[in-house]
Design a protein around this motif. Structure first.
Motif, PDB file in Angstrom:
ATOM      1  N   ILE A  36      40.887  -8.629  36.523  1.00 49.09           N
ATOM      2  CA  ILE A  36      40.621  -7.194  36.522  1.00 49.09           C
ATOM      3  C   ILE A  36      39.529  -6.810  37.508  1.00 49.09           C
ATOM      4  CG2 ILE A  36      41.524  -6.714  34.243  1.00 49.09           C
ATOM      5  CD1 ILE A  36      38.702  -6.912  33.122  1.00 49.09           C
ATOM      6  N   LEU A  37      38.635  -7.732  37.842  1.00 51.10           N
ATOM      7  CA  LEU A  37      37.613  -7.497  38.864  1.00 51.10           C
ATOM      8  C   LEU A  37      37.402  -8.788  39.639  1.00 51.10           C
ATOM      9  CD1 LEU A  37      34.863  -5.615  36.772  1.00 51.10           C
ATOM     10  CD2 LEU A  37      36.412  -4.593  38.450  1.00 51.10           C
ATOM     11  N   VAL A  92      32.551  -4.789  29.225  1.00 50.04           N
ATOM     12  CA  VAL A  92      33.959  -4.419  29.155  1.00 50.04           C
ATOM     13  C   VAL A  92      34.143  -3.566  27.903  1.00 50.04           C
ATOM     14  CG1 VAL A  92      36.312  -5.292  28.919  1.00 50.04           C
ATOM     15  CG2 VAL A  92      34.666  -6.522  30.342  1.00 50.04           C
ATOM     16  N   LEU A  93      34.873  -2.474  28.050  1.00 48.95           N
ATOM     17  CA  LEU A  93      35.147  -1.572  26.928  1.00 48.95           C
ATOM     18  C   LEU A  93      36.629  -1.680  26.576  1.00 48.95           C
ATOM     19  CD1 LEU A  93      34.096   0.629  25.018  1.00 48.95           C
ATOM     20  CD2 LEU A  93      34.669   2.299  26.786  1.00 48.95           C
ATOM     21  N   VAL A 102      34.743  -3.377  20.281  1.00 46.45           N
ATOM     22  CA  VAL A 102      35.042  -2.391  21.309  1.00 46.45           C
ATOM     23  C   VAL A 102      34.301  -2.678  22.612  1.00 46.45           C
ATOM     24  CG1 VAL A 102      34.910   0.058  21.870  1.00 46.45           C
ATOM     25  CG2 VAL A 102      35.580  -0.652  19.586  1.00 46.45           C
ATOM     26  N   SER A 103      33.056  -3.125  22.523  1.00 47.56           N
ATOM     27  CA  SER A 103      32.263  -3.388  23.718  1.00 47.56           C
ATOM     28  C   SER A 103      31.877  -4.863  23.768  1.00 47.56           C
ATOM     29  CB  SER A 103      30.995  -2.526  23.711  1.00 47.56           C
ATOM     30  OG  SER A 103      30.216  -2.793  24.854  1.00 47.56           O
ATOM     31  N   GLN A 104      32.094  -5.495  24.908  1.00 45.62           N
ATOM     32  CA  GLN A 104      31.765  -6.908  25.061  1.00 45.62           C
ATOM     33  C   GLN A 104      30.922  -7.104  26.319  1.00 45.62           C
ATOM     34  OE1 GLN A 104      32.400  -9.835  23.182  1.00 45.62           O
ATOM     35  NE2 GLN A 104      30.945 -10.568  24.679  1.00 45.62           N
ATOM     36  N   SER A 146      48.885  -4.249  22.216  1.00 44.62           N
ATOM     37  CA  SER A 146      48.310  -3.017  21.666  1.00 44.62           C
ATOM     38  C   SER A 146      46.863  -2.766  22.112  1.00 44.62           C
ATOM     39  CB  SER A 146      48.355  -3.055  20.138  1.00 44.62           C
ATOM     40  OG  SER A 146      47.573  -4.124  19.643  1.00 44.62           O
ATOM     41  N   VAL A 147      46.199  -3.768  22.661  1.00 45.60           N
ATOM     42  CA  VAL A 147      44.799  -3.612  23.078  1.00 45.60           C
ATOM     43  C   VAL A 147      44.757  -2.925  24.437  1.00 45.60           C
ATOM     44  CG1 VAL A 147      42.625  -4.800  23.565  1.00 45.60           C
ATOM     45  CG2 VAL A 147      44.153  -5.683  21.803  1.00 45.60           C
ATOM     46  N   ARG A 148      43.845  -1.988  24.586  1.00 49.02           N
ATOM     47  CA  ARG A 148      43.692  -1.245  25.843  1.00 49.02           C
ATOM     48  C   ARG A 148      42.379  -1.621  26.519  1.00 49.02           C
ATOM     49  NH1 ARG A 148      48.241  -1.028  25.134  1.00 49.02           N
ATOM     50  NH2 ARG A 148      49.435   0.691  24.321  1.00 49.02           N
ATOM     51  N   LEU A 149      42.433  -1.792  27.820  1.00 47.16           N
ATOM     52  CA  LEU A 149      41.233  -2.018  28.625  1.00 47.16           C
ATOM     53  C   LEU A 149      40.799  -0.655  29.155  1.00 47.16           C
ATOM     54  CD1 LEU A 149      39.228  -3.904  30.100  1.00 47.16           C
ATOM     55  CD2 LEU A 149      40.909  -4.028  31.939  1.00 47.16           C
ATOM     56  N   HIS A 150      39.705  -0.119  28.615  1.00 44.51           N
ATOM     57  CA  HIS A 150      39.242   1.201  29.035  1.00 44.51           C
ATOM     58  C   HIS A 150      38.391   1.142  30.294  1.00 44.51           C
ATOM     59  CE1 HIS A 150      40.940   3.395  25.727  1.00 44.51           C
ATOM     60  NE2 HIS A 150      40.332   2.637  24.843  1.00 44.51           N
TER      61      HIS A 150
END
Length: 102
Positions: free
Chosen positions: A6-7, A25-26, A57-59, A83-87
């Motif tokens: 993702i990055l 990460v959120l 939620v926040s890591q 079902s998990v979303r990467l915000h």
């Protein structure tokens, strides 16, 4: 659940030093608790790998590695249930002189 980068960023060190990474990460869980995982690599070495199956939620993600002169690739990967979303995901990356002999 495949791993997805993702990055990623390449840091070029003018001399041997330390690459230091810190970030957050959120994640979102619209249907409840589900499995997720993150992996932080610095220079091809796995540095940090939090994972869970809860509504976290926040890591925070972070680590450091001594690297030689030249390019050093930093990668953040994630894998999660559908079902998990990467915000959002953000990293601060520093290339520092090795002044402590690590």
């Amino acid at each position: 659940m495949p791993w997805v980068t993702i990055l990623s960023k390449t840091v070029t060190l003018p001399e041997p030093g330390i690459v230091r990474v810190s970030g957050d990460v959120l994640l979102g869980f619209p249907t409840g608790a589900a499995q997720w995982g993150l992996r932080l690599y610095i220079g091809g070495t796995l540095i940090w790998a939090p994972q869970g199956n809860s509504l976290q939620v926040s890591q925070h993600v972070g680590g450091r590695k001594a690297c030689p002169t030249g390019p050093c690739l930093v990668e953040l990967q994630w894998s999660a249930a559908p079902s998990v979303r990467l915000h959002s995901a953000q990293l601060e990356i520093d290339g520092l002189p090795n002044t402590v002999g690590v």
